[in-house]
Design a protein around this motif. Sequence first.
Motif, mmCIF file in Angstrom:
data_model
loop_
_atom_site.group_PDB
_atom_site.id
_atom_site.type_symbol
_atom_site.label_atom_id
_atom_site.label_comp_id
_atom_site.label_asym_id
_atom_site.label_seq_id
_atom_site.Cartn_x
_atom_site.Cartn_y
_atom_site.Cartn_z
ATOM 1 N N GLU A 329 0.840 -1.201 0.000
ATOM 2 C CA GLU A 329 0.000 0.000 0.000
ATOM 3 C C GLU A 329 0.877 1.254 0.000
ATOM 4 O O GLU A 329 1.721 1.421 -0.863
ATOM 5 N N ASP A 330 0.754 2.124 0.997
ATOM 6 C CA ASP A 330 1.494 3.378 0.987
ATOM 7 C C ASP A 330 2.754 3.330 1.852
ATOM 8 O O ASP A 330 3.354 4.375 2.141
ATOM 9 N N SER A 331 3.172 2.141 2.260
ATOM 10 C CA SER A 331 4.359 2.026 3.099
ATOM 11 C C SER A 331 5.620 2.264 2.277
ATOM 12 O O SER A 331 5.621 2.069 1.056
ATOM 13 N N PRO A 332 6.724 2.674 2.912
ATOM 14 C CA PRO A 332 7.986 2.843 2.182
ATOM 15 C C PRO A 332 8.423 1.514 1.570
ATOM 16 O O PRO A 332 8.099 0.432 2.080
ATOM 17 N N PRO A 333 9.167 1.545 0.488
ATOM 18 C CA PRO A 333 9.603 0.294 -0.138
ATOM 19 C C PRO A 333 10.579 -0.478 0.753
ATOM 20 O O PRO A 333 11.428 0.113 1.422
ATOM 21 N N GLU A 334 10.406 -1.784 0.786
ATOM 22 C CA GLU A 334 11.344 -2.676 1.470
ATOM 23 C C GLU A 334 12.301 -3.183 0.393
ATOM 24 O O GLU A 334 11.908 -3.899 -0.516
ATOM 25 N N MET A 335 13.570 -2.800 0.514
ATOM 26 C CA MET A 335 14.497 -2.941 -0.603
ATOM 27 C C MET A 335 15.479 -4.086 -0.399
ATOM 28 O O MET A 335 15.583 -4.664 0.670
ATOM 29 N N ALA A 336 16.192 -4.387 -1.499
ATOM 30 C CA ALA A 336 17.211 -5.449 -1.521
ATOM 31 C C ALA A 336 16.615 -6.788 -1.116
ATOM 32 O O ALA A 336 17.075 -7.456 -0.192
ATOM 33 N N LEU A 337 15.580 -7.231 -1.831
ATOM 34 C CA LEU A 337 14.817 -8.420 -1.432
ATOM 35 C C LEU A 337 15.651 -9.680 -1.383
ATOM 36 O O LEU A 337 15.367 -10.579 -0.607
ATOM 37 N N ASP A 338 16.656 -9.795 -2.228
ATOM 38 C CA ASP A 338 17.407 -11.044 -2.228
ATOM 39 C C ASP A 338 18.448 -11.094 -1.120
ATOM 40 O O ASP A 338 19.173 -12.067 -0.982
ATOM 41 N N GLY A 339 18.530 -10.028 -0.303
ATOM 42 C CA GLY A 339 19.471 -10.066 0.803
ATOM 43 C C GLY A 339 18.968 -10.910 1.955
ATOM 44 O O GLY A 339 19.752 -11.468 2.718
ATOM 45 N N ASN A 340 17.655 -11.003 2.123
ATOM 46 C CA ASN A 340 17.027 -11.791 3.184
ATOM 47 C C ASN A 340 15.723 -12.347 2.648
ATOM 48 O O ASN A 340 15.226 -11.923 1.612
ATOM 49 N N ARG A 341 15.174 -13.309 3.365
ATOM 50 C CA ARG A 341 13.858 -13.813 2.991
ATOM 51 C C ARG A 341 12.805 -12.898 3.581
ATOM 52 O O ARG A 341 12.685 -12.759 4.787
ATOM 53 N N GLN A 342 12.035 -12.276 2.716
ATOM 54 C CA GLN A 342 11.001 -11.345 3.136
ATOM 55 C C GLN A 342 9.727 -12.116 3.455
ATOM 56 O O GLN A 342 9.415 -13.118 2.807
ATOM 57 N N THR A 343 8.979 -11.634 4.457
ATOM 58 C CA THR A 343 7.734 -12.281 4.852
ATOM 59 C C THR A 343 6.541 -11.406 4.489
ATOM 60 O O THR A 343 6.530 -10.204 4.752
ATOM 61 N N VAL A 344 5.539 -12.042 3.865
ATOM 62 C CA VAL A 344 4.253 -11.404 3.631
ATOM 63 C C VAL A 344 3.201 -12.229 4.349
ATOM 64 O O VAL A 344 3.460 -13.362 4.769
ATOM 65 N N VAL A 345 2.015 -11.674 4.490
ATOM 66 C CA VAL A 345 0.949 -12.402 5.171
ATOM 67 C C VAL A 345 -0.291 -12.386 4.299
ATOM 68 O O VAL A 345 -0.477 -11.472 3.479
ATOM 69 N N PRO A 346 -1.149 -13.412 4.450
ATOM 70 C CA PRO A 346 -2.399 -13.418 3.685
ATOM 71 C C PRO A 346 -3.176 -12.118 3.904
ATOM 72 O O PRO A 346 -3.260 -11.606 5.018
ATOM 73 N N GLY A 347 -3.698 -11.615 2.812
ATOM 74 C CA GLY A 347 -4.411 -10.344 2.868
ATOM 75 C C GLY A 347 -3.559 -9.166 2.438
ATOM 76 O O GLY A 347 -4.095 -8.096 2.105
ATOM 77 N N ASP A 348 -2.231 -9.349 2.464
ATOM 78 C CA ASP A 348 -1.358 -8.282 1.964
ATOM 79 C C ASP A 348 -1.615 -8.049 0.479
ATOM 80 O O ASP A 348 -1.780 -9.005 -0.299
ATOM 81 N N ARG A 349 -1.652 -6.811 0.088
ATOM 82 C CA ARG A 349 -1.643 -6.472 -1.335
ATOM 83 C C ARG A 349 -0.295 -5.833 -1.606
ATOM 84 O O ARG A 349 -0.026 -4.724 -1.148
ATOM 85 N N VAL A 350 0.547 -6.557 -2.309
ATOM 86 C CA VAL A 350 1.932 -6.135 -2.455
ATOM 87 C C VAL A 350 2.231 -5.746 -3.904
ATOM 88 O O VAL A 350 1.589 -6.227 -4.847
#
Length: 739
Positions: A329-350
Motif C-alpha cells: 500500500e502506501d508504506s515505504p519500499p522494502e528494498m534489496a529483497l534477495d538479501g534476506n527472505r522477506q515475509t508477507v501475510v495473507p491479505g497483503d496487497r503487495v
Amino acid sequence: PSAATTSSSARISVSVITGTGEISQEDVRREVTEYGHARETRIGVVTCDRCHQDIVAQWAASAHRFASFNNPFYEATVDDLRNNASESNSWIAAHTEQFPETAGEVGKTKSQFCGGCHDPALMLSGRMQRDIDRESVAAQAGLTCLACHVIDTIHNRAGNANYNIADEQEDPYLFASASDGSLAAFLHDAALKAKPTVHKRQMLRPFFRQSEYCATCHKVSLTEPVNNYRWLRGQDEFDNWDDSGVSLNASRTFYLPAVRRVCQDCHMPPEPAVRGDLAAKNGLVRSHRFVAANTALPFIRGDEEMLRRIEAFLRDEKLSVDIFALRREDSPPEMALDGNRQTVVPGDRVTVDVVVRNRGVGHTFPGGTNDSNEGWLEFSVADSDGNTLVVSGQLDHGLQLDSMAHVYTAVMVDKHGRRISKRNGQDIHTTVFANVINPGTADVAHFEFAVPQWLEGQDLTLRARLMWRKFNRDYTVFAYTNNREGFKQFDDVPKLPVTEIAVDSVLLRVGSSDDVHGRTAFTGDPGEWVRYNDYGIGSLLEGNTRVAAVAFAEVRRLQPDRIDGPLNLAKTAIRDGNIERAYQYLRESEAVDPGNPQAAWVWGVVRQEDGRYGEAILAYQHVLEVFPGDRAAWRNMGRSYYLDAQYEEALRAFDRVLEIDPEDRISHYHKMLCFRALGRADEADVSAAAYSYYSIDESAQEVTQEFRLRHPGVNLMAQPIRTHVLVLQRNRGATDRPQ
C-alpha cells in the motif's frame, strides 16, 4: 529521397559496389530458387578474399551482408512500400519531370529512401526505379565490402545514407580486373602487398574508426518526400550514443565509464585472424560480423554459430534484472529483497518492483527498428511445490506475446489510428509509446498482487526474466505471408528464437494471517549501493520522486564518500521543484568532491531555475571544460545567455549545439528568439522555419486515443508508471511453466 551522392554526380555501374571479380549469375539464381536468397555465393568479395580471408568469412555471416533482397524480412517491407505507397507529392512530381521514365512509379521512387542503406547496388545504379529481378546479382549483393569502403565523404550528421561514393576512384595497381587465380591476379596482388599504402588510403578512411561513420545509416529521419506528412525522427543509435556517458559527452549521466567507447568498440571488437588475414595486427582483425541483436536472420539461414554469438553478445553484461523492492500500500519500499527472505501475510496487497538496468548497451535498449523489435519482462510467481500461480509476459500457443506484458518496444500508428505492423515507415503518423532504456539508466516494472489465504505457510518464488525476440509475431507473419519466395525453406511462419538476456529470482515467505510482525526490516550492504542507485534512477525517470528520494538517501548512507547519493537527491529535488533542497544536496556533493563537473551540471540547472543566470553560465562553462561535446550543457548555457540578454553569446552556444545535432529544434527556436531580440528579422525567419520543420505535431496524439481504449496493454505502457495487476490462481498446474 536518399541523401547518398556519387563523385561523378551520375548513376554508377553495379560493379562499383559488387567489384569486378567473377560472379556466376547462374549460381545466384540457383541459390535463390533453392533457399529464397543467395546463401553461399559471396557477392563482392572475390578480390578481397585473396588477402582478407578472415574479414570476408566474418562478413559472410553478418546482417550487413543480408541487407537487401537477400533478407526476406526487409524484402517484404520494401515491396510493400514499392507496391502500395502510391500517393504522390511535389518532390515525386519534380523527380518525374527530370526522369520521365519513372512516371507512375511513386512507390518505387520512394523506395530509394531505403536503398541508400540497404540496396546501394540497386539504388545507385538506378534499378530501384523499375521492376527488380530479385534473382540478380545486384539484388542479392547486400552491403558488400565496397559498399562501405568506397565511401570517401560523410556530408553531415543527419544520417539517411548521407555519404558520397567515390565512383571515379580506380584501382591503381596493374591487372586490377584480372580473373581470380590467374597469373595477372597474382602479379596484381604482389604489387599491392609490396606497396599497400595507396590501397590503405583508398579503402581505410580515418572516419571509419568513428561513430559518425555508422551514423550515415544508423540515424534516420522520415521526411515529406517519403511520408507525405512531415519530418519525423526514426531510429537513431548515433545520437543516443553521442548524448550519453558512453561517449563521455553527457555530464548529466548517472554513470560515467572510465573510457570513451565508440560503435566499433562493441560491434567490431578484435577477433583472432585464424585464416591468415593480411590486415591482422598481433594476430587480430576488427571483426566484421557486426554482432548486434538480430537473431532472426541467422535463424532463418540455419547459421547456428552466428545465432550463438549474438545470444552470447546480448547476455554479456549488457543488461541486468533485479527483483529489488516490495511495497505494501502506501508504506515505504522494502528494498534489496534477495538479501534476506522477506515475509508477507495473507491479505497483503503487495507490489514487487523489478529493475532493468542498461549496463553495457551504448545506445538505447532496444535500438533500431523498435516498431518490430520485441523485448519484454516475464514475471512469474510459483508456490513451494513448483506450481506456477501466475505469469505475466508469456507467449500463447500462437506465439503472440501477452498483450498486458511489460514490453521494451514502440507502438506507432498511422493517420487513421491503425498500428504500424509492417515496418511501413512511410505511414507513421505518431508514436503511442516507446519504452526504451537509455545508456546507464534503468526502468522499473511494477507487479501487484494480493496474497490469498490458501498460501499461508508457503514459500513463493518470484522470477523475472528479460526476454528478446527479433521480430514480433505480427511482423513475422506479415513478412512470411507477403514474401513466400524469400522463405522457401519454411512451410509455415518461422518460429523465431526467443532469447533470455538476464534473470533474477527471490523467495517470499507467507506467514500467518495474524503475524503482524513478519515483516523484515532491511539494512543495506555498502557493496550493493549500485542496486539502490539503479532503483532510484528508474523511479526518478518515471516521475516517482518519493521512492527515488528513499533509494538515493540509502545510497548516501551506504557510500558517504561518493557523490552519487547527494547529487541524485539534488536531481530529485529539482524534479520536485524544491530549489532550496537542491542547493542543500549540492553543498553536500561539493563537500565530498569539490568542483566535480557532473555536479557543475546540476549547479547550472538549479541556478538557471533560480534566475541566477551569470552563475549558471559559469557552471556550464566548467562542465564544458571536461565535456566539450555536451549538447545539453551548450543548450542550457545558450538559454541562460538569452535570459541574461546576452544574445550574441547565446547564438554562439546554440550554433555549437547545431554542429553536434543539426536537427535540434530547441536550438533553432532559441536562435529565432535571439535574432528577433537583435532585430535581425530575416535570420529569425530562417530559424523559425527550421524550428517548425523539426517540431513535434502535438495534434497527432489525438489519433491514439481510440487505439489506447481498444488496447489496454498499450494504454498501460503509455503511462509514466506501469503497474501490472496480477491474480494468483490456485491449481494453475506445475506443467504450466513460463516459456
